[in-house]
Design a protein around this motif. Structure first.
Motif, mmCIF file in Angstrom:
data_model
loop_
_atom_site.group_PDB
_atom_site.id
_atom_site.type_symbol
_atom_site.label_atom_id
_atom_site.label_comp_id
_atom_site.label_asym_id
_atom_site.label_seq_id
_atom_site.Cartn_x
_atom_site.Cartn_y
_atom_site.Cartn_z
ATOM 1 N N UNK A 176 83.222 37.213 41.151
ATOM 2 C CA UNK A 176 84.524 37.252 40.486
ATOM 3 C C UNK A 176 84.473 38.095 39.228
ATOM 4 N N UNK A 177 83.271 38.228 38.668
ATOM 5 C CA UNK A 177 83.154 39.011 37.445
ATOM 6 C C UNK A 177 81.741 39.549 37.261
ATOM 7 N N UNK A 178 81.671 40.725 36.683
ATOM 8 C CA UNK A 178 80.376 41.331 36.383
ATOM 9 C C UNK A 178 80.317 41.578 34.872
ATOM 10 N N UNK A 179 79.167 41.345 34.290
ATOM 11 C CA UNK A 179 78.970 41.650 32.869
ATOM 12 C C UNK A 179 77.789 42.612 32.815
ATOM 13 N N UNK A 180 78.040 43.804 32.312
ATOM 14 C CA UNK A 180 76.990 44.824 32.302
ATOM 15 C C UNK A 180 76.646 45.209 30.871
ATOM 16 N N UNK A 181 75.360 45.175 30.542
ATOM 17 C CA UNK A 181 74.922 45.597 29.205
ATOM 18 C C UNK A 181 73.661 46.442 29.328
ATOM 19 N N UNK B 178 80.994 51.540 40.270
ATOM 20 C CA UNK B 178 80.723 50.759 41.479
ATOM 21 C C UNK B 178 81.611 49.515 41.567
ATOM 22 N N UNK B 179 81.727 48.788 40.443
ATOM 23 C CA UNK B 179 82.490 47.532 40.500
ATOM 24 C C UNK B 179 83.990 47.804 40.684
ATOM 25 N N UNK B 180 84.424 48.978 40.248
ATOM 26 C CA UNK B 180 85.821 49.369 40.480
ATOM 27 C C UNK B 180 86.034 49.476 41.994
ATOM 28 N N UNK B 181 85.079 50.149 42.624
ATOM 29 C CA UNK B 181 85.116 50.351 44.070
ATOM 30 C C UNK B 181 85.064 49.004 44.803
ATOM 31 N N UNK B 182 84.224 48.088 44.271
ATOM 32 C CA UNK B 182 84.040 46.789 44.917
ATOM 33 C C UNK B 182 85.116 45.782 44.507
ATOM 34 N N UNK B 183 85.944 46.166 43.539
ATOM 35 C CA UNK B 183 87.017 45.275 43.078
ATOM 36 C C UNK B 183 86.519 44.094 42.257
ATOM 37 N N UNK B 184 85.472 44.306 41.461
ATOM 38 C CA UNK B 184 84.945 43.222 40.616
ATOM 39 C C UNK B 184 85.277 43.526 39.145
ATOM 40 N N UNK B 185 86.129 42.709 38.500
ATOM 41 C CA UNK B 185 86.402 42.928 37.076
ATOM 42 C C UNK B 185 85.095 42.940 36.292
ATOM 43 N N UNK B 186 84.992 43.853 35.335
ATOM 44 C CA UNK B 186 83.696 44.053 34.651
ATOM 45 C C UNK B 186 83.844 44.154 33.132
ATOM 46 N N UNK B 187 82.989 43.407 32.469
ATOM 47 C CA UNK B 187 82.934 43.443 31.009
ATOM 48 C C UNK B 187 81.690 44.227 30.607
ATOM 49 N N UNK B 188 81.845 45.099 29.618
ATOM 50 C CA UNK B 188 80.676 45.816 29.111
ATOM 51 C C UNK B 188 80.548 45.533 27.614
ATOM 52 N N UNK B 189 79.336 45.715 27.103
ATOM 53 C CA UNK B 189 79.116 45.531 25.672
ATOM 54 C C UNK B 189 78.772 46.883 25.060
ATOM 55 N N UNK B 190 79.578 47.322 24.102
ATOM 56 C CA UNK B 190 79.406 48.670 23.560
ATOM 57 C C UNK B 190 78.491 48.709 22.328
ATOM 58 N N UNK B 191 77.545 47.802 22.269
ATOM 59 C CA UNK B 191 76.552 47.801 21.181
ATOM 60 C C UNK B 191 75.848 49.137 20.974
ATOM 61 N N UNK B 192 75.492 49.828 22.061
ATOM 62 C CA UNK B 192 74.671 51.031 21.868
ATOM 63 C C UNK B 192 75.320 52.101 21.004
#
Ligand code: FES
Length: 281
Positions: A190-195, A207-221
């Motif tokens: 249901x959700x992906x969190x990528x860091x 990829x998650x757009x293609x797979x239809x998975x809402x995704x949160x990213x952390x822009x720390x870098x």
């Protein structure tokens, strides 16, 4: 002063420190960051919180040496101290504010890349403590650069490790594992969190757009001073301009303009680039 209780080298250029900071430890949440200053004249360095112990008043930070200041920081030992250790800053992970019972119905997958494993860890640990076991994919360039494997194993539902060069467990990127889990192993998320590094988060989001998975990213870098002053973390999110250190660090990954963020990150690596960016602002 904020005393360093433990200083440990986790991998090439990656260090862990336990720091006595009771006030920060009492209030911090997964997803937030702190700013350290080694001495009065030292640069302000924003670092994500990897773990905390509220009772002992300890905050654990993990950092990678990327320049003169972090290089100097890597030489600090147990018993040394930071002049400043300010935080918690930034918004907590959006998971923290959600209804636990609702979260329990969701299937979550984390994709961590390199030193990004450190900010993923407290989120997975928090979920585990609340009875939610998320799947975690950890990618590293090679076996020697893999960090926090045991710690992550203890809190993740399933841990999938992959290395770019195949020197440990399997060969490939985090995106290869996610694709495999969804397309070949019938996993649904249901959700992906990528860091991790910007380039990694960009490809996870494609990829998650293609797979239809809402995704949160952390822009720390992309943070430089972590105060909303330097402008380094300015970011296009959909049709809005955001600052990672003030409005984030988490954002909807499908709305983030990664190409622009990567260009800015490159510019901020040089004096001339920084001066040019200032002129544009
Ligand atoms: Fe400098 Fe956000 S890191 S403005």
């Amino acid at each position: 002063m904020y005393k360093i209780q433990k200083a440990e080298k986790l991998a090439d250029k990656i260090y862990l420190m336990d720091v006595e900071a009771p006030r920060v430890a009492r209030h911090c949440q997964p997803g937030q960051f702190i700013i350290v200053k080694m001495d009065e004249k030292g640069e302000r360095i924003p670092l994500t919180i990897c773990d905390f112990d509220r009772e002992k008043g300890i905050v654990t930070i993990v950092f990678q040496t990327v320049g003169a200041s972090t290089e100097k920081m890597a030489h600090l030992k147990a018993g040394d101290a930071f002049e400043d250790f300010v935080g918690p800053l930034g918004c907590p992970s959006e998971l923290i504010g959600e209804d636990i019972e609702e979260l329990k119905k969701k299937k979550l997958v984390f994709v961590a890349g390199g030193v990004g494993t450190a900010p993923v860890y407290p989120q997975v640990k928090w979920l585990h403590e609340h009875g939610i076991d998320a799947d975690v994919i950890v990618g590293a360039k090679n076996k020697d650069l893999l960090i926090l494997e045991k710690e992550m194993e203890a809190v993740a539902g399933n841990l999938y490790i992959t290395t770019d060069d195949g020197s440990y467990v399997r060969k490939g990127m985090g995106t290869d594992v996610l694709k495999d889990l969804v397309n070949n192993q019938g996993k649904k998320y249901d959700r992906c969190i990528a860091i991790g590094p910007l380039i990694m988060m960009k490809f996870v989001c494609l990829l998650t757009k293609e797979l239809g998975i809402p995704t949160i990213v952390s822009m720390n870098p992309i943070m430089v001073d972590g105060t909303g002053m330097c402008g380094a973390c300015r970011l296009q999110v959909g049709d809005e301009i955001k600052f990672a250190c003030v409005d984030g660090p988490e954002f909807d990954g499908h709305l983030v303009d990664f190409d622009q963020a990567m260009k800015r990150q490159q510019m901020y690596k040089t004096e001339e680039g920084r001066a040019m960016l200032k002129l544009q602002e």
